[in-house]
Design a protein around this motif. Structure first.
Motif, PDB file in Angstrom:
ATOM      1  N   MET A 103       0.844  -1.192   0.000  1.00 22.77           N
ATOM      2  CA  MET A 103       0.000   0.000   0.000  1.00 22.77           C
ATOM      3  C   MET A 103       0.882   1.245   0.000  1.00 22.77           C
ATOM      4  O   MET A 103       1.865   1.319   0.727  1.00 22.77           O
ATOM      5  N   LEU A 104       0.497   2.225  -0.825  1.00 17.95           N
ATOM      6  CA  LEU A 104       1.281   3.449  -0.958  1.00 17.95           C
ATOM      7  C   LEU A 104       0.712   4.580  -0.100  1.00 17.95           C
ATOM      8  O   LEU A 104      -0.492   4.615   0.184  1.00 17.95           O
ATOM      9  N   VAL A 105       1.579   5.514   0.245  1.00 16.60           N
ATOM     10  CA  VAL A 105       1.184   6.668   1.055  1.00 16.60           C
ATOM     11  C   VAL A 105       0.061   7.448   0.389  1.00 16.60           C
ATOM     12  O   VAL A 105      -0.868   7.928   1.048  1.00 16.60           O
ATOM     13  N   GLN A 106       0.095   7.569  -0.935  1.00 18.79           N
ATOM     14  CA  GLN A 106      -0.923   8.356  -1.640  1.00 18.79           C
ATOM     15  C   GLN A 106      -2.330   7.768  -1.477  1.00 18.79           C
ATOM     16  O   GLN A 106      -3.317   8.469  -1.696  1.00 18.79           O
ATOM     17  N   ILE A 157       7.682  12.676   3.808  1.00 22.45           N
ATOM     18  CA  ILE A 157       7.620  11.424   3.051  1.00 22.45           C
ATOM     19  C   ILE A 157       7.067  11.720   1.670  1.00 22.45           C
ATOM     20  O   ILE A 157       6.591  12.825   1.407  1.00 22.45           O
ATOM     21  N   HIS A 158       7.137  10.713   0.792  1.00 19.80           N
ATOM     22  CA  HIS A 158       6.709  10.877  -0.605  1.00 19.80           C
ATOM     23  C   HIS A 158       5.433  10.077  -0.848  1.00 19.80           C
ATOM     24  O   HIS A 158       5.221   9.036  -0.213  1.00 19.80           O
ATOM     25  N   PRO A 159       4.571  10.513  -1.767  1.00 18.95           N
ATOM     26  CA  PRO A 159       3.333   9.772  -2.037  1.00 18.95           C
ATOM     27  C   PRO A 159       3.547   8.327  -2.452  1.00 18.95           C
ATOM     28  O   PRO A 159       2.667   7.483  -2.242  1.00 18.95           O
ATOM     29  N   PHE A 171       6.081   3.334   0.654  1.00 17.20           N
ATOM     30  CA  PHE A 171       5.207   2.278   1.146  1.00 17.20           C
ATOM     31  C   PHE A 171       4.773   2.588   2.582  1.00 17.20           C
ATOM     32  O   PHE A 171       5.587   2.977   3.422  1.00 17.20           O
ATOM     33  N   VAL A 172       3.486   2.395   2.844  1.00 13.48           N
ATOM     34  CA  VAL A 172       2.941   2.650   4.175  1.00 13.48           C
ATOM     35  C   VAL A 172       3.661   1.804   5.221  1.00 13.48           C
ATOM     36  O   VAL A 172       3.960   2.272   6.323  1.00 13.48           O
TER      37      VAL A 172
END
Length: 218
Positions: free
Chosen positions: A1-4, A85-87, A90-91
């Protein structure tokens, strides 16, 4: 899962010259705990928490209260530099930053501009989703040898029962590197038939241990 996928994109911000009283108003109005401080290009240059604002506010118990303290610029109390952090991070990886640095939030930056924010609450909500505890399900914990292909062999047993798997987590088994614990959440309120299948294949089911208790009573 990604931050975005989990970040909030509507972020309340302030310029460094805004008065502290303005931060106090925004914190109360929007029920938030942190405000990123940005420059004219929307680059993050600092961050202010509700604690920072509270510490900068005059005490009601102080007889010599100076209300002008709240007119000071927010840059005088902001924390900087700011970890961002960047979009596309990874979470699971930024969770380590929250834990190790004891942060309550992290601004999300892309091309040197603020694009979002992730808070502790966002991380907790994501953990609930990843573990599948937000849906009605049963949990099964299995001790397995740490060998290649073991996950596929175990999930095949669930497949034979046509049981839907909501989530799978893998934990180390105490201090023994030869074993792992597989934690499944499955969408059934009666996991006993699946547990019987697992035990028939000589897998050690750590939870639930209902069958052992029933055997003891017989």
């Amino acid at each position: 899962m990604l931050v975005q996928e989990i970040m909030k994109t509507k972020v309340i911000t302030l310029p460094p010259d805004a008065q502290i009283v303005r931060a106090l108003q925004l914190l109360n109005e929007h029920h938030i705990r942190h405000i990123p401080i940005v420059d004219a290009n929307n680059a993050v240059i600092g961050i202010v928490s509700d604690r920072d604002v509270r510490d900068a506010s005059p005490s009601i118990f102080n007889e010599n209260v100076d209300a002008d303290e709240l007119k000071n610029p927010i840059r005088t109390i902001m924390s900087h530099p700011v970890v961002t952090i960047h979009p596309l991070d990874f979470v699971e990886e930024i969770a380590a930053i929250f834990y190790e640095e004891e942060f309550a939030c992290l601004p999300v930056v892309s091309e040197d501009k603020l694009v979002g924010i992730v808070t502790e609450k966002d991380m907790l909500h994501t953990l609930i989703q990843l573990t599948g505890t937000h849906v009605q399900s049963s949990q099964i914990e299995i001790k397995v040898p740490d060998v290649i292909g073991i996950l596929a062999k175990v999930t095949a047993i669930f497949g034979k029962r046509k049981v839907k798997i909501t989530s799978v987590l893998i934990y180390p088994y105490k201090d023994d590197p030869k074993y792992k614990i597989l934690v499944f959440r499955i969408q059934t309120m009666n996991p006993l038939p699946t547990i019987q299948d697992l035990r028939a294949e000589n897998y050690e089911v750590l939870w639930p241990n209902v069958m052992e208790h029933n055997n003891e009573k017989m």
